[in-house]
Design an enzyme around this catalytic site. Structure first.
Site, PDB file in Angstrom:
ATOM      1  N   HIS A   1      -5.000 -13.314   5.798  1.00 42.22           N
ATOM      2  CA  HIS A   1      -3.967 -12.428   5.253  1.00 42.22           C
ATOM      3  C   HIS A   1      -3.118 -11.876   6.381  1.00 42.22           C
ATOM      4  CE1 HIS A   1      -7.433  -9.921   6.304  1.00 42.22           C
ATOM      5  NE2 HIS A   1      -6.551  -8.943   6.548  1.00 42.22           N
TER       6      HIS A   1
ATOM      7  N   ILE B   1      23.870   4.688   9.998  1.00 42.07           N
ATOM      8  CA  ILE B   1      23.116   3.461   9.720  1.00 42.07           C
ATOM      9  C   ILE B   1      21.615   3.731   9.632  1.00 42.07           C
ATOM     10  CG2 ILE B   1      24.713   1.753  10.686  1.00 42.07           C
ATOM     11  CD1 ILE B   1      23.046   1.973  13.321  1.00 42.07           C
TER      12      ILE B   1
ATOM     13  N   TYR C   1      -9.613  -0.908   3.550  1.00 39.16           N
ATOM     14  CA  TYR C   1      -9.041  -0.827   4.888  1.00 39.16           C
ATOM     15  C   TYR C   1      -8.755   0.603   5.326  1.00 39.16           C
ATOM     16  CZ  TYR C   1      -7.973  -5.482   6.598  1.00 39.16           C
ATOM     17  OH  TYR C   1      -8.082  -6.726   7.128  1.00 39.16           O
ATOM     18  N   GLU C   2      -8.714   0.795   6.636  1.00 34.16           N
ATOM     19  CA  GLU C   2      -8.179   2.034   7.198  1.00 34.16           C
ATOM     20  C   GLU C   2      -6.959   1.696   8.042  1.00 34.16           C
ATOM     21  OE1 GLU C   2     -11.411   2.187   6.507  1.00 34.16           O
ATOM     22  OE2 GLU C   2     -11.475   4.176   5.606  1.00 34.16           O
TER      23      GLU C   2
ATOM     24  N   GLY D   1       4.220   1.586  -1.315  1.00 32.37           N
ATOM     25  CA  GLY D   1       4.961   1.744  -2.570  1.00 32.37           C
ATOM     26  C   GLY D   1       4.080   1.720  -3.802  1.00 32.37           C
ATOM     27  N   GLU D   2       2.913   1.083  -3.718  1.00 35.07           N
ATOM     28  CA  GLU D   2       2.068   0.997  -4.911  1.00 35.07           C
ATOM     29  C   GLU D   2       1.109   2.183  -5.031  1.00 35.07           C
ATOM     30  OE1 GLU D   2       1.880  -3.804  -5.795  1.00 35.07           O
ATOM     31  OE2 GLU D   2       0.375  -2.953  -4.479  1.00 35.07           O
TER      32      GLU D   2
ATOM     33  N   ALA E   1      -8.632   1.770  -0.065  1.00 38.11           N
ATOM     34  CA  ALA E   1      -9.819   1.098  -0.603  1.00 38.11           C
ATOM     35  C   ALA E   1     -10.677   0.603   0.557  1.00 38.11           C
ATOM     36  CB  ALA E   1      -9.447   0.006  -1.589  1.00 38.11           C
TER      37      ALA E   1
ATOM     38  N   ASP F   1      15.972   6.187  10.948  1.00 38.21           N
ATOM     39  CA  ASP F   1      17.285   6.736  10.612  1.00 38.21           C
ATOM     40  C   ASP F   1      17.802   7.375  11.902  1.00 38.21           C
ATOM     41  OD1 ASP F   1      19.482   8.073   9.722  1.00 38.21           O
ATOM     42  OD2 ASP F   1      18.507   8.926   7.946  1.00 38.21           O
TER      43      ASP F   1
ATOM     44  N   GLY G   1       0.422   8.642   1.919  1.00 33.08           N
ATOM     45  CA  GLY G   1      -0.003  10.036   2.023  1.00 33.08           C
ATOM     46  C   GLY G   1      -1.122  10.370   1.053  1.00 33.08           C
TER      47      GLY G   1
ATOM     48  N   ASP H   1       0.806  -1.228   0.000  1.00 34.14           N
ATOM     49  CA  ASP H   1       0.000   0.000   0.000  1.00 34.14           C
ATOM     50  C   ASP H   1       0.838   1.277   0.000  1.00 34.14           C
ATOM     51  OD1 ASP H   1      -2.711  -1.031  -0.030  1.00 34.14           O
ATOM     52  OD2 ASP H   1      -2.272  -1.842   1.937  1.00 34.14           O
TER      53      ASP H   1
HETATM   54  N1  ABN Z   1      -5.165  -2.308  -0.656  1.00 34.24           N
HETATM   55  C1  ABN Z   1      -5.038  -2.158  -2.056  1.00 34.24           C
HETATM   56  C2  ABN Z   1      -5.533  -0.846  -2.579  1.00 34.24           C
HETATM   57  C3  ABN Z   1      -5.162   0.316  -1.967  1.00 34.24           C
HETATM   58  C4  ABN Z   1      -5.615   1.516  -2.453  1.00 34.24           C
HETATM   59  C5  ABN Z   1      -6.443   1.536  -3.546  1.00 34.24           C
HETATM   60  C6  ABN Z   1      -6.796   0.352  -4.159  1.00 34.24           C
HETATM   61  C7  ABN Z   1      -6.340  -0.836  -3.667  1.00 34.24           C
HETATM   62 CU    CU Z   2      -6.691  -7.519   7.921  1.00 42.76          CU
END
Ligand code: ABN
Ligand code: CU
Length: 745
Positions: free
Chosen positions: A515, A679, A465-466, A382-383, A463, A524, A387, A380
């Site tokens: 899941h 490090i 989840y919160e 990186g894809e 989507a 850091d 933010g 969630d």
């Molecule tokens: N959890 C996957 C996702 C996140 C944001 C929007 C669509 C899907």
């Molecule tokens: Cu869950």
């Protein structure tokens, strides 16, 4: 108290020229203002128009490229080592990094652009290698749903189970991993749900097919039908071996999904979405047939958080001062909250603790093996960007009491700025007792000190989840990172009698797959300076000293064994229940006046906060997210022109098939020294979610906590100067009840 900028309104786009109310950034770590985002977009457009063939740009991310650490520390007069003078300030050039697409060719680009004499000028422009995909934007998520609704085959398949196009909704997930599709294509898998009313809980109505969408070509390129289970398996099938009376209706070999033709040939019947309403909005709950007996509790009396004299923190733009803490707080499109240059004023000595603290990645792998469910493992951060998925927060419900909000801004496809007005919430909370002691001999005289904590938080909707991100600062020098999970489970349609060995049947027709939620926090450190060591400590019974021996006659002896994590290849570490293992980030140049040990911060609670990754070590998820395989990693930070080592699963996460070369597992190799170096520590926490009916239709929050405790860092308890508790507004709950008065004198 000054606002970093006054945002026009919720998620507002800022186009064109200067917004009068937006002062320029004044700290080198201040995130780009909406005006700066717009100006950067213009700079990129100006450059590409003059120097390249790029015709139509889709902006994906635009963000501050932070200046080198040394420059920031010099700006703040923080020395690199204890007792040293700070380095002299240098010129700090404001820079931004931008990822964008050429929508005509589908090529992705990265560019670095600098502010020179009031103009943003491109320094570098790099075409990303084929198949490297920047993050998925909010607009692409919405686009996916639009493409789905307009697709004739999708419409027909939906109609077959009674769903009209306007009732169809798609969560446009990143594809995850699917080798059947050309990696150059920018693709999303659309998890489908129906909705029968405007605010209805659509996740209660999952559909039984998964279209795949190309967001550059703007079309559906494939449709998958997840295999489902038939009851009454033939003997000897995969699952009867394990005592489950089921078999997979298709092979598990990848890619086993059913195409439409195969679906027809398999005789698999369609699963209409369950129709029962499972709402969370009060008005809709009351409308549910049979809700006559439902009533909202009326015995919850008001509980107000009041600070009659105001808050005890100060804000100067993004810089917060509270009690003895000082830090910079920023919105980050990807990490959500980024806390930087965290210091503690120890009796006039400003002691640096962390250079930066943030969520750097996460992955949510689902455990159902039927294709295409294995593609469900969401990164969630990186894809999509934590933010960019953040909520506009509301006083009195999201945040109680006296609240200060910070805004955030990110770029839209057209280069304008999207502003989330109240995205970071800052406030104080009572946190129970900080410390107490009663002298039982002298009439029970006691002293109690209440703990006040400062909370920096954000809530993000991914989507269904919160996630609630809370960073807590305490008066005894503790820092806590708490993740709370709530929202709605990701569910899939099931046949009436279909067994669910990889999920929980929450309600008729609704299977919530098992899941995990796995988070990677990037720490850091700069404990008394930039050069730190991580020391691993095991608690062990006194070795070679059996009970009854001279050294250990009662068998009670135990001690600690500590060793530094010395080299890069030793950096990935495991928790140990047997030795109650803990780690301290120390500055070996400091020695505690009494204990004689180097001062630092101990990471406690990782054993409780960490989860083992349950997917196979050679499986898709572990290959894409090796960070999830270990709870703690220590690596060297290496700053380049594009910042330090930031992203444990790689900078560009959508559609990766392996972890990229520039990612955590690769950094944790070789002989490079980790002692007294600059490090980074990556901490993996999470939960394994075996859904419960009690998590439906919305799950009550679940917590994951991680604590950093000063150890050999302060001379003694640093909170002895916190005044004792004495709240004159505390009263007996019931009249006639003789409650004792507070005794802080
Ligand atoms: N959890 C996957 C996702 C996140 C944001 C929007 C669509 C899907
Ligand atoms: Cu869950």
């Amino acid at each position: 108290m000054s606002d970093p900028y006054t945002a026009p309104s919720t998620a507002t786009a800022v186009h064109g020229a200067t917004h009068a109310k937006l002062p320029a950034a004044k700290h080198p770590l201040d995130p780009l203002t909406p005006d700066e985002i717009v100006a950067v977009s213009l700079g990129v457009r100006r450059y590409t128009a003059a120097n390249t063939e790029i015709k139509a740009i889709r902006f994906i991310t635009t963000y501050l490229l932070p200046p080198p650490k040394r420059a920031v520390l010099a700006f703040l007069s923080i020395p690199l080592n204890p007792g040293e003078k700070p380095e002299p300030p240098t010129e700090v050039v404001r820079k931004a990094e931008v990822d964008f697409f050429d929508v005509v060719t589908g090529d992705a680009y990265n560019t670095v652009i600098s502010l020179k004499d009031g103009q943003w000028e491109v320094d570098t422009l790099e075409k990303l290698p084929e198949g490297v995909q920047p993050q998925i934007s909010v607009e692409e998520l919405l686009l996916c749903e639009k493409i789905i609704r307009e697709d004739k085959r999708v419409q027909q398949l939906a109609a077959e189970v009674g769903i009209q196009p306007e009732q169809l909704h798609a969560d446009g997930w990143a594809i995850g991993y699917d080798a059947r599709f050309d990696k150059k294509k920018r693709i999303q898998q659309a998890l489908l749900f129906a909705r029968f009313g405007r605010h209805e809980n659509l996740y209660a109505h999952p559909l039984d097919f998964v279209p795949v969408v190309d967001s550059i070509a703007q079309k559906v390129i494939h449709i998958d039908f997840p295999a489902n289970y038939k009851s009454k398996a033939a003997p000897g099938t995969l699952f009867t071996k394990h005592g489950l009376d089921v078999e997979l209706s298709t092979s598990t070999a990848a890619p086993p999904s059913l195409t439409e033709d195969a679906l027809a040939a398999s005789g698999r019947t369609r699963i209409p979405p369950p129709r029962e309403a499972w709402d969370f909005l009060p008005d809709l709950i009351l409308q549910k047939p049979g809700a006559e007996n439902f009533k909202f509790r009326d015995d919850v009396k008001p509980l107000h958080v009041v600070q009659p004299e105001g808050v005890s923190f100060k804000m100067d733009g993004h810089v917060l001062e509270w009690q003895k803490w000082k830090m910079h707080i920023a919105f980050h499109h990807r990490e959500g909250i980024a806390l930087s240059t965290i210091t503690y004023n120890d009796d006039g000595n400003v002691r640096p603790i962390f250079y930066r603290l943030s969520l750097s990645e996460m992955v949510v792998p689902y455990g159902a093996p039927e294709h295409p469910h294995p593609r469900k493992h969401a990164f969630d951060t990186g894809e999509y960007g934590m933010g960019t998925m953040a909520n506009e927060l509301a006083l009195g419900c999201d945040c109680l009491g006296q609240i200060h909000y910070l805004p955030g801004a990110y770029v839209a496809h057209d280069g304008s700025a999207i502003v989330i007005k109240n995205v970071i919430c800052i406030h104080e909370e009572d946190a129970g007792l900080l410390w107490k002691h009663t002298d039982f001999r002298t009439g029970g005289r006691s002293h109690a000190v209440r703990s006040r904590r400062l909370v920096v938080s954000m809530i993000c909707t991914l989507a269904n989840y919160e996630y609630i991100w809370n960073y807590y600062f305490y008066q005894d020098g503790n820092i806590e990172i708490e993740t709370r999970l709530t929202g709605i489970l990701q569910v899939y349609a099931k046949q009436d009698n279909e067994p669910t060995p990889f999920g929980t049947t929450l309600a008729p027709g609704i299977n919530a797959h098992y899941h995990q939620h796995i988070f990677s926090f990037r720490v850091d450190p700069m404990v008394d300076g930039l050069h730190n060591t991580v020391v691993e400590t095991d608690v062990v019974p006194l070795p070679d000293a059996p009970t009854g021996s001279a050294a250990n006659y009662a068998g009670n002896a135990f001690l600690t064994q500590s060793r530094p994590i010395a080299r890069a290849c030793e950096g990935p570490r495991d928790v140990s229940h047997a030795t109650d293992r803990r780690w301290s980030i120390v500055n070996p140049k400091t020695t505690h006046v009494y204990s004689g040990k180097p001062g630092g911060y101990t990471i406690t609670g990782l054993r409780g906060a960490a989860v083992p990754l349950f997917t196979r070590p050679d499986g898709l998820v572990a290959r894409r997210a090796p960070f999830a395989t270990r709870p703690l990693w220590v690596v060297r930070d290496v700053e380049t022109d594009k910042g330090g080592r930031m992203w444990p699963a790689g900078k560009y996460v959508p559609q990766t098939r392996e972890t990229p070369a520039d990612s955590l597992a690769a950094w944790a190799q070789g002989d490079e020294s980790l002692e007294e170096q600059d490090i980074l520590v990556f901490l993996t926490t999470g939960i394994t979610h075996i859904p419960r009916p009690e998590d439906w239709p919305v799950m009550p929050v679940e917590h994951v906590r991680l604590l950093f405790r000063p150890t050999n860092f302060f001379k003694s308890n640093p909170s002895m100067d916190v005044p004792g508790a004495n709240d004159p507004r505390s009263v007996p709950a019931f009249s006639g009840n003789d409650a004792g008065a507070c005794c802080a004198h």
